[in-house]
Design a protein around this motif. Structure first.
Motif, PDB file in Angstrom:
ATOM      1  N   GLY B  65       0.780  -1.227   0.000  1.00 31.17           N
ATOM      2  CA  GLY B  65       0.000   0.000   0.000  1.00 31.17           C
ATOM      3  C   GLY B  65       0.812   1.276   0.000  1.00 31.17           C
ATOM      4  N   SER B  66       2.089   1.191   0.392  1.00 37.36           N
ATOM      5  CA  SER B  66       2.843   2.440   0.525  1.00 37.36           C
ATOM      6  C   SER B  66       2.965   3.142  -0.829  1.00 37.36           C
ATOM      7  CB  SER B  66       4.220   2.165   1.117  1.00 37.36           C
ATOM      8  OG  SER B  66       4.877   1.214   0.325  1.00 37.36           O
ATOM      9  N   GLY B  67       2.926   2.366  -1.933  1.00 37.07           N
ATOM     10  CA  GLY B  67       3.020   2.962  -3.258  1.00 37.07           C
ATOM     11  C   GLY B  67       1.912   3.952  -3.547  1.00 37.07           C
ATOM     12  N   ALA B  68       0.758   3.729  -2.910  1.00 34.95           N
ATOM     13  CA  ALA B  68      -0.380   4.599  -3.192  1.00 34.95           C
ATOM     14  C   ALA B  68      -0.123   6.022  -2.745  1.00 34.95           C
ATOM     15  CB  ALA B  68      -1.630   4.049  -2.503  1.00 34.95           C
ATOM     16  N   PHE B  69       0.809   6.196  -1.801  1.00 35.02           N
ATOM     17  CA  PHE B  69       1.067   7.537  -1.281  1.00 35.02           C
ATOM     18  C   PHE B  69       2.097   8.285  -2.121  1.00 35.02           C
ATOM     19  CE2 PHE B  69      -0.623   5.161   2.219  1.00 35.02           C
ATOM     20  CZ  PHE B  69      -1.549   6.029   2.731  1.00 35.02           C
ATOM     21  N   ALA B 162       2.427  17.000 -14.608  1.00 30.81           N
ATOM     22  CA  ALA B 162       1.219  16.320 -15.090  1.00 30.81           C
ATOM     23  C   ALA B 162       1.242  14.874 -14.620  1.00 30.81           C
ATOM     24  CB  ALA B 162       1.159  16.387 -16.601  1.00 30.81           C
ATOM     25  N   LEU B 163       0.082  14.363 -14.295  1.00 33.38           N
ATOM     26  CA  LEU B 163      -0.048  13.004 -13.777  1.00 33.38           C
ATOM     27  C   LEU B 163       0.290  11.994 -14.877  1.00 33.38           C
ATOM     28  CD1 LEU B 163      -0.904  11.877 -11.058  1.00 33.38           C
ATOM     29  CD2 LEU B 163      -3.242  11.763 -11.908  1.00 33.38           C
ATOM     30  N   ASN B 209       2.055  11.990  -2.520  1.00 30.85           N
ATOM     31  CA  ASN B 209       0.831  12.274  -3.235  1.00 30.85           C
ATOM     32  C   ASN B 209      -0.323  12.572  -2.284  1.00 30.85           C
ATOM     33  OD1 ASN B 209      -1.124  12.304  -5.228  1.00 30.85           O
ATOM     34  ND2 ASN B 209      -1.397  10.085  -5.175  1.00 30.85           N
ATOM     35  N   TRP B 210      -0.488  13.856  -1.957  1.00 30.46           N
ATOM     36  CA  TRP B 210      -1.599  14.222  -1.067  1.00 30.46           C
ATOM     37  C   TRP B 210      -2.944  13.929  -1.706  1.00 30.46           C
ATOM     38  CZ3 TRP B 210      -1.699  14.497   3.804  1.00 30.46           C
ATOM     39  CH2 TRP B 210      -0.591  14.945   4.531  1.00 30.46           C
ATOM     40  N   ASP B 211      -2.960  13.942  -3.052  1.00 28.85           N
ATOM     41  CA  ASP B 211      -4.223  13.721  -3.757  1.00 28.85           C
ATOM     42  C   ASP B 211      -4.872  12.396  -3.359  1.00 28.85           C
ATOM     43  OD1 ASP B 211      -3.798  16.062  -4.958  1.00 28.85           O
ATOM     44  OD2 ASP B 211      -3.285  15.271  -6.936  1.00 28.85           O
ATOM     45  N   PHE B 212      -4.036  11.450  -2.935  1.00 32.60           N
ATOM     46  CA  PHE B 212      -4.609  10.144  -2.572  1.00 32.60           C
ATOM     47  C   PHE B 212      -5.586  10.265  -1.409  1.00 32.60           C
ATOM     48  CE2 PHE B 212      -4.143   6.063  -0.182  1.00 32.60           C
ATOM     49  CZ  PHE B 212      -4.901   5.316  -1.040  1.00 32.60           C
ATOM     50  N   GLU B 224      -4.544   5.997 -11.355  1.00 33.20           N
ATOM     51  CA  GLU B 224      -3.558   6.925 -10.815  1.00 33.20           C
ATOM     52  C   GLU B 224      -4.204   8.157 -10.193  1.00 33.20           C
ATOM     53  OE1 GLU B 224      -3.840   5.964 -13.907  1.00 33.20           O
ATOM     54  OE2 GLU B 224      -4.535   7.719 -15.015  1.00 33.20           O
ATOM     55  N   ALA B 225      -5.467   8.429 -10.561  1.00 35.65           N
ATOM     56  CA  ALA B 225      -6.110   9.636 -10.056  1.00 35.65           C
ATOM     57  C   ALA B 225      -7.041   9.357  -8.883  1.00 35.65           C
ATOM     58  CB  ALA B 225      -6.896  10.310 -11.173  1.00 35.65           C
ATOM     59  N   ALA B 226      -7.272   8.077  -8.587  1.00 36.38           N
ATOM     60  CA  ALA B 226      -8.268   7.749  -7.566  1.00 36.38           C
ATOM     61  C   ALA B 226      -7.775   8.147  -6.175  1.00 36.38           C
ATOM     62  CB  ALA B 226      -8.583   6.260  -7.602  1.00 36.38           C
ATOM     63  N   GLY B 227      -8.679   8.730  -5.390  1.00 37.04           N
ATOM     64  CA  GLY B 227      -8.322   9.156  -4.037  1.00 37.04           C
ATOM     65  C   GLY B 227      -9.398   8.775  -3.043  1.00 37.04           C
ATOM     66  N   LEU B 228      -9.117   9.073  -1.774  1.00 37.19           N
ATOM     67  CA  LEU B 228      -9.996   8.642  -0.686  1.00 37.19           C
ATOM     68  C   LEU B 228     -10.841   9.780  -0.119  1.00 37.19           C
ATOM     69  CD1 LEU B 228      -7.583   6.414   1.362  1.00 37.19           C
ATOM     70  CD2 LEU B 228      -9.717   5.680   0.336  1.00 37.19           C
ATOM     71  N   GLY B 229     -10.725  10.967  -0.724  1.00 34.50           N
ATOM     72  CA  GLY B 229     -11.370  12.149  -0.136  1.00 34.50           C
ATOM     73  C   GLY B 229     -12.816  11.939   0.265  1.00 34.50           C
ATOM     74  N   VAL B 230     -13.639  11.481  -0.683  1.00 32.85           N
ATOM     75  CA  VAL B 230     -15.067  11.339  -0.396  1.00 32.85           C
ATOM     76  C   VAL B 230     -15.300  10.253   0.651  1.00 32.85           C
ATOM     77  CG1 VAL B 230     -17.293  10.740  -1.410  1.00 32.85           C
ATOM     78  CG2 VAL B 230     -15.706  12.179  -2.682  1.00 32.85           C
TER      79      VAL B 230
END
Lengths: 267, 454
Positions: B65-69, B162-163, B209-212, B224-230
């Motif tokens: 999971g660390s890669g997601a950050f 750019a992503l 990647n804060w976007d995560f 690559e763009a998916a995040g946990l915000g919602v």
């Protein structure tokens, strides 16, 4: 059960007014008949000791005097207990008001886990006995002086009450009970968890308290009863066997059961 | 004579049995000690197994999971071509908004092509498709939003990271290798080589990647763009509802049952059923929530309010049981003391008993909340599994708008094909565990603070 009762009990009032007058008191715990036909007149400004073997009902009877038995679901009380002309078991009586007038000290010192000051101030606060902080301070000081604890704790009123020694804790509990200025002070074996020195301090205190209150003390120690009380009641198997001046009970018991208890043959 | 001889040693033996040396353990003692040693060994083995399992679990989750950050970004200057983004040349927002993200993609491709030419990078078989799929499709949308927001950048060359696409990203996380790139339809060996060359020249960077944790979920082909915000907001809303509803209801119920209620058959039945409710499978609560809150009461689906209510029902038994245990643990002498000075029953409870029970109450509540935070099954049934990319607004309206939840997001991502989502699911588990850890920490701190000795 009547045959267990002593027909004649010499009740010498010594001229002091009667504070508590109990008539035909019966207490049941479920099916168990714990107190049978107790008639007793407790005097004002007197120390009355309840003695008797374990399970004889002396603590039960004591807890009836401020309706602490109300908290036990299965307890049922019959008869009349008259405090200054009013039956405390009348339906209109709120036990909360009663307990402010009839204070209680328990076997095990049980200060609240709060500061010494708050322990003593709790009763006056909930009963609204003071109008401001200065008045409350005065009540706390008077109560702590009354419990002979003031000099030991005056510099650490904000420390927690549970940090005191056993004897100090018990005197704190006495101060807490005294703070609501009760008329009667009930003590349920107040010295059984204390060492001899603390015990003698508390006994000394009880003697002083007599000047202001009617004190009722339950004790296992006959020596203690002899030392602190003016009147003694001997309970046995739920009966009040004998009631009289302490001197009479200890030197000239009327009932053979009293005599054998005092001489150590039963109990 | 023979009798005497045979009796002699026997008596000595008997004497020896009664007066044995303390320095020598007898057989019975040895057996007892051996049993004790064995038992201790079993205990140590059990703890070791538990610890190993925990370490293994944490290790695999952190590894996956660390890669997601971390995320790979392309740092190549992009020229915002006025002819593309503003074909009418009037800088009119409406007309510019008519330009689709596709066209922005061509600018990105062009910038990459320019970079390759400028840096003189020679890669065999590098074609137009490789440039196009090098960027995440999210990158075009981001660029478009940027241009629409600041039209003054039109015509200039800007340096915006750019992503990169999930495959390019995977090359730096070990997910994509030269061998796998060769047979992958969504990438190629040429793209792999290009990424290597760009990284060497500093045009590709992998950074935190804060976007995560802030961005909403993204569709299947934009891992690559998916995040946990919602999901985080949805979970937070539900925890808020659970706390606001379950704590007062649970504590009030426990106080009544423990301190005031008469002990009779009815209260016995209630007590047993509360314990039973704690063991009801959570999916049953989900069905109940679906029937009661959505079908009967008509509350919206996928909304935190429904999730929160269902989780409240689930958490209540936990809170009630632990609160009652905490109230029971307060010594009766304290109640006697308070009643003895003339406090009413309620004053006794609220001034003395409840404060002393507070550590237990809070621990129970936070454990209940942590349980609710990790609960997935009931949320699936009330529609919280939906794909939500819009943030819910602030409460109270936001409670009625669709949202996701952390555990559901994990479940959701593990269902998707792209292996980049597996990495993100593990990352989401790390976030979830971090929240649980934080809650337990709060529980410990509160317990310490409220703990009093008596």
């Amino acid at each position: 059960m009547n045959d267990m009762r002593l027909a004649e009990r010499t009740v010498d009032t010594q001229g002091k007014p009667i504070k508590f007058s109990c008539r035909d008191v019966q207490v049941y715990y479920g099916d168990k008949h714990a107190i049978k036909d107790v008639n007793v007149d407790l005097e004002d400004k007197t120390v009355t000791a309840f003695i008797g073997p374990s399970g004889c009902g002396k603590s039960t009877f004591l807890r009836c005097l401020n309706r602490m038995n109300d908290t036990i679901d299965i307890a049922r009380i019959e008869g009349k207990m008259i405090l200054d002309g009013e039956d405390i078991y009348d339906r209109r009586v709120d036990p909360v008001q009663l307990r402010a007038r009839v204070g209680m000290v328990f076997e095990k010192p049980n200060p609240f886990p709060k500061s010494i000051y708050d322990n003593v101030a709790y009763g006056p606060r909930i009963h609204g006995l003071s109008r401001n902080k200065a008045e409350l301070d005065g009540i706390v000081e008077k109560a702590l002086r009354g419990a002979a604890l003031w000099n030991e704790v005056k510099d650490r009123l904000n420390e927690t009450g549970t940090g005191l020694s056993g004897g100090q804790q018990q005197r704190l509990c006495i101060a807490r009970a005294v703070a609501t200025s009760p008329e009667v002070l009930l003590m349920d074996e107040p010295c059984s968890a204390l060492d001899p020195i603390a015990t003698s301090q508390v006994e000394e205190l009880i003697d002083q308290l007599r000047e202001e209150f009617s004190v009722v003390i339950v004790t296992h120690s006959m020596q203690q009863a002899a030392r602190v009380s003016q009147k003694t009641a001997f309970f046995h198997l739920g009966n009040l066997v004998e009631y009289g001046t302490t001197d009479d009970i200890f030197t000239n018991p009327q009932d053979p059961r009293t005599e054998s208890y005092i001489s150590g043959k039963i109990g | 004579m023979t009798d005497a001889v045979s009796a002699g040693p026997r008596r000595v033996g008997a004497q020896g049995a009664t007066r044995k040396s303390l320095l020598v353990a007898d057989a019975r003692t040895r057996r007892r000690n051996a049993a004790e040693t064995r038992f201790k060994a079993y205990g140590i083995v059990a703890i070791a197994i538990a610890m190993l399992a925990l370490v293994f679990l944490l290790f695999t989750i952190v590894r996956d999971g660390s890669g997601a950050f971390r995320q790979t970004f392309i740092d190549v200057p992009v020229t915002i071509d006025a002819a593309i983004v503003d074909p009418k040349g009037n800088r009119d927002q409406k007309d510019m908004a008519g330009v689709l993200t596709m066209s922005y993609g061509s600018m990105l491709e062009k910038s990459l092509e320019t970079w390759v030419a400028q840096n003189n990078v020679q890669i065999e078989g590098l074609g137009k498709a490789d440039y196009a799929s090098f960027y995440s499709s999210q990158a075009r949308a981001t660029l478009r939003d940027m241009v629409l927001e600041n039209p003054e950048i039109i015509g200039t060359t800007i340096n915006v990271p750019a992503l990169a696409s999930s495959r390019v990203d995977g090359m730096f996380k070990g997910r994509v290798t030269a061998e796998s790139a060769e047979i992958d339809a969504r990438t190629s060996l040429a793209q792999f080589r290009l990424a290597e060359a760009m990284e060497e020249k500093g045009a590709l960077t992998t950074r935190f990647n804060w976007d995560f944790v802030t961005q909403p979920d993204a569709s299947d082909n934009r891992a690559e763009a998916a995040g946990l915000g919602v999901a985080i907001i949805g979970s937070a809303y539900m925890m808020l509802i659970v706390l606001v509803l379950a704590l007062p209801i649970g504590v009030a119920a426990s106080i009544y049952l423990e301190e005031f209620a008469p002990k009779n058959r009815l209260t016995d039945i209630i007590e047993v059923n509360i314990s039973n409710l704690a063991a009801v499978p959570s999916i049953v609560f989900g069905i109940l929530g679906l029937a009661a809150f959505i079908n009967f009461m008509g509350l919206p689906r996928s909304a935190p309010i429904v999730g929160g209510l269902v989780l409240t029902l689930m958490t209540l038994p936990t809170i009630i049981i632990s609160t009652r245990a905490a109230l029971k643990a307060v010594p009766p002498s304290i109640r006697d003391a308070a009643l003895g000075v003339g406090a009413s029953k309620m004053q006794t409870v609220f001034h003395h008993v409840l404060p002393l029970a507070m550590p237990g109450v809070l621990t129970g509540t936070i454990i209940g909340l942590a349980q609710a935070l990790g609960e997935t099954a009931p949320l699936l049934l009330i529609g919280m599994v939906a794909f939500v990319t819009a943030y819910p607004s602030a409460p109270p309206e936001g409670l009625f708008e669709p949202a996701s939840a952390l555990p559901v997001q994990v479940y959701n991502w593990t269902q998707r094909a792209d292996s980049a989502f597996f990495e993100r699911a593990s990352g989401a588990i790390i976030v979830l565990l971090a929240f649980l850890f934080a809650m337990n920490l709060v529980a410990i701190i509160l317990r310490r603070r409220f703990e009093r000795r008596w």
